[in-house]
Design a protein around this motif. Structure first.
Motif, short mmCIF file in Angstrom:
data_model
loop_
_atom_site.label_atom_id
_atom_site.label_comp_id
_atom_site.label_asym_id
_atom_site.label_seq_id
_atom_site.Cartn_x
_atom_site.Cartn_y
_atom_site.Cartn_z
N SER A 340 20.47 53.09 88.77
CA SER A 340 20.96 51.72 88.56
C SER A 340 19.89 50.68 88.83
CB SER A 340 22.18 51.45 89.43
OG SER A 340 21.84 51.49 90.79
N ARG A 346 20.69 48.67 83.54
CA ARG A 346 21.53 47.61 83.00
C ARG A 346 21.94 47.89 81.56
NH1 ARG A 346 19.05 45.41 87.22
NH2 ARG A 346 19.97 43.58 88.24
N GLN A 376 22.39 45.21 94.24
CA GLN A 376 22.66 44.57 92.95
C GLN A 376 23.83 45.22 92.20
OE1 GLN A 376 18.74 45.03 91.21
NE2 GLN A 376 18.06 43.05 91.99
N GLU A 379 25.71 43.33 89.60
CA GLU A 379 25.07 43.14 88.29
C GLU A 379 25.04 44.42 87.46
OE1 GLU A 379 21.21 41.45 88.77
OE2 GLU A 379 21.84 40.06 90.34
N THR A 380 25.10 45.57 88.11
CA THR A 380 24.89 46.83 87.38
C THR A 380 26.15 47.68 87.21
OG1 THR A 380 24.26 47.96 89.44
CG2 THR A 380 22.49 46.97 88.13
N PHE A 383 28.27 48.07 84.00
CA PHE A 383 27.81 48.91 82.88
C PHE A 383 28.34 50.34 82.98
CE2 PHE A 383 24.50 45.64 83.27
CZ PHE A 383 24.46 45.17 81.97
#
Length: 660
Positions: A340, A346, A376, A379-380, A383
């Protein structure tokens, strides 16, 4: 004093400095050896001498590497004396860094029972402020600084105090240059570390069958260098098929047919009603502390009562040995990490096991007591199939009275918020897949919100833990272990009392073993031991369950998919724990062998190449190396290595395709 005499004295002092520094690094090794030396030794004097000799070569190599600038300045000082001061300064910096990394390696091993590995890069990827708080609270920082200073100063004192005024002033400049060139040549040999075909490298560190002795060989810089290489190892091979070729298969089809012939998983049936799924990963919920629960050493709290309603597999092993590697290992079923946080992190990754639930209409949520920005994940993780990522900030908004520590919010509030999510899913009649990561049982060990805990006792721990640890270090860990387990027990009790367990599957495991030092050698089932627990609705409960079976993190998702989705997992993944198939080995990617290890009631297999497969049999609770691997274990070794190879192949192939 003439220039030639000064130059000869400078060369002599340089050699004296190097030998004194090498002595300092040797003392570091002696301290490391006796600090972590396991009580149960299985190596010979020859092995010990080999490890010592190889360790000296490693120290000489890395010391030379970091003294190269200083040595260049020694040569330049023949031209201008000014460079003598520069050489002294650069020598100080070089030795300081070598000793610093040795101190870091010492502390890292005390924490992870391993020399520095890629987990160390979590210092920047985790909450760095929280890590610094942990270090200042739990580690003997001032002792480390004292020995660091002592180690750096000692060679300079030796050079200062050693009498040098006995040199003959006669001697040609030509001889001096020849001597400098010879020393430079020797310097270069030590930097290379070997006169053979290859320079000194990681493969040379394996000097014995004893994993502890092998751990003593690399110093801090060597271990860090290899850790950095491993971190960059996600720079994927140009041909993913190499994973399959390493175990003797030309392509994916051939490897899959082999596994299908060896693993005969039974068909599964989808439940008549969609089941909620709650998968809880508990921080540092290790096996040894779990089983040490007694009335006087209450490590489980209210969880103890709830175990009567569930299925406890105490013989479990983690997929990796760090929170984030284990988390990625669980979600992706991979030994490749970190995915990741790599350039591939991403993009939608179809091998994420979360997508199987999302594709079936589940609302997918990742809930943690850590900050949402940890590694993070906010943010990841979208996905990989999670609809929402919720963390400490979200929970704190709901419960502003809750204490927020260095690693996030207490498990009490984490599970209160989880209760809300399950209730909401029931009201909306939408099945939920809720993955929870707790954080409370993490250094610095502090029971959140001043909550009281029941008595715990250091003396109740197994002997192999007591010999390696001190009560004042362990008691705080037992307190937070109990607090976290107790809050987990309250959550399961809430689900049971309110009837949610009638259509909710709950799975629980630890991310890795407790952060209590354990003898590593031949005790891998303790070092990597974690419990695995299931609560299953009555309508889909399995009939025959062997609670003594060995299971792995890899087996949790296949079991959840079988129970909740009626999906039979591919043979290269883990197995359904409740299946009656005959292949009963649990696979871990932790580095006992090159490819990890497999463990069952028959013993343990260190997964190396076929000709180097090491097998261990049970002798009570100890694993003893066998002279020869039985045929059955060799066959199992190939199955397990093929599973890992096929997993690596599929994941690497997709990641490589994402580059295009």
């Amino acid at each position: 004093m003439n220039k030639n005499l000064r130059a000869r004295e400078l060369l002599f002092k340089s050699v004296l400095f190097f030998l004194s520094a090498l002595l300092v690094l040797f003392v570091f090794r002696v301290c490391f050896f006796f600090s972590f030396h396991p009580a149960d030794t299985d190596y010979s004097l020859k092995d010990l001498l080999s490890a010592t000799a190889m360790g000296l070569r490693v120290d000489a190599k890395w010391l030379c590497v970091f003294l190269i600038p200083a040595w260049v300045c020694v040569g330049l000082s023949f031209w201008r004396e000014f460079f003598i001061k520069v050489a002294v300064f650069l020598s100080f910096i070089g030795l300081f860094l070598v000793c610093l990394f040795n101190c870091i390696n010492f502390g890292f091993y005390s924490f992870y029972s391993s020399p520095i590995n890629p987990i160390i890069f979590g210092f920047l990827q985790d909450d760095t402020k929280a890590i610094m708080h942990t270090l200042s609270a739990d580690w003997p920082i001032f002792e480390y600084l004292f020995f660091l200073a002592l180690g750096v100063v000692f060679p300079f004192l030796v050079c200062k105090l050693f009498p040098l005024r006995h040199f003959n002033e006669k001697g040609s400049k030509k001889k001096l240059i020849v001597l400098f060139c010879l020393l430079t040549l020797l310097f270069g040999v030590m930097v290379r570390g070997s006169l053979g075909k290859f320079p000194l490298r990681q493969e040379d560190y394996a000097v014995s069958s004893s994993s502890f002795l092998n751990s003593c060989v690399p110093n801090g810089l060597a271990a860090f260098y290899e850790a950095n290489k491993a971190r960059k190892a996600l720079t994927l091979p140009s041909n993913p098929a190499q994973y399959l070729k390493e175990v003797g298969f030309k392509d994916e089809e051939q490897a899959t047919k082999f596994l299908d012939s060896k693993i005969k998983a039974n068909p599964v049936k989808a439940p008549s009603k969609a089941q909620n799924v709650v998968f809880i990963v508990m921080e540092s919920m290790g096996r040894d502390v779990f089983v040490s629960h007694t009335e006087s050493n209450n490590t489980l709290g209210s969880l103890k009562e709830e175990l009567e309603h569930g299925y406890l597999f105490i013989n479990g092993v983690s997929i990796q040995n760090g929170t984030f590697p284990s988390l990625e290992g669980l979600i992706f079923d991979t030994a490749l990490s970190p995915i990741s946080q790599s350039p591939y992190g991403r993009k939608k990754l179809s091998f994420s096991q979360i997508l199987k639930f999302k594709d079936k209409g589940y609302k997918t949520i990742f809930l943690t007591g850590a900050p949402e920005s940890w590694r993070q994940i906010n943010e990841t993780f979208h996905f990989y199939g999670f609809d929402k990522i919720l963390g400490a900030a979200t929970i704190s908004n709901k419960y502003p009275e809750a204490e927020v520590g260095p690693w996030g919010i207490g498990d009490e509030w984490l599970f209160k918020y989880a209760e809300i999510l399950v209730e909401q899913a029931e009201r909306e009649h939408t099945p939920i897949f809720l993955m929870i990561l707790s954080t409370s049982n993490h250094p610095p060990h502090h029971v959140p919100d001043g909550r009281e805990v029941k008595p715990v006792a250091f003396d109740a721990l197994p002997s192999w833990l007591k010999t390696q640890n001190k009560p004042e270090e362990v008691i705080p860990q037992l307190n937070t272990y109990q607090y976290a387990s107790n809050q987990l027990g309250h959550f399961v009790s809430f689900l049971r009392i309110h009837g949610f367990l009638d259509n909710t599957i709950v799975a629980v495991t630890g991310d890795h073993n407790s952060r209590i030092r354990t003898e590593v050698n031949q005790n891998w089932h303790h070092v990597y031991g974690v419990p695995v627990i299931f609560w299953v609705p009555t309508s889909i409960r399995p009939n025959c369950v062997d609670h003594a079976e060995w299971v792995s993190h890899r087996d949790i998702f296949p079991t959840l998919e079988a129970l909740a989705l009626g999906v039979k997992t591919s043979s290269y993944l883990g197995r359904n724990i409740f299946d009656t198939d005959k292949f009963k080995y649990a696979l871990s990617y932790n580095p006992v062998g090159r490819y990890g290890f497999g463990i069952s009631k028959n013993g343990l297999i260190a997964l190396n190449d076929d000709e180097n497969t090491d097998c261990y049999s049970w002798h009570g609770d100890l694993l003893k190396r066998m002279n020869d691997c039985p045929k059955e274990m060799r066959e199992a070794s190939r199955v397990l290595r093929t599973q890992r190879a096929l997993s690596n192949f599929k994941i690497t192939s997709e990641l490589k395709n994402n580059e295009k």
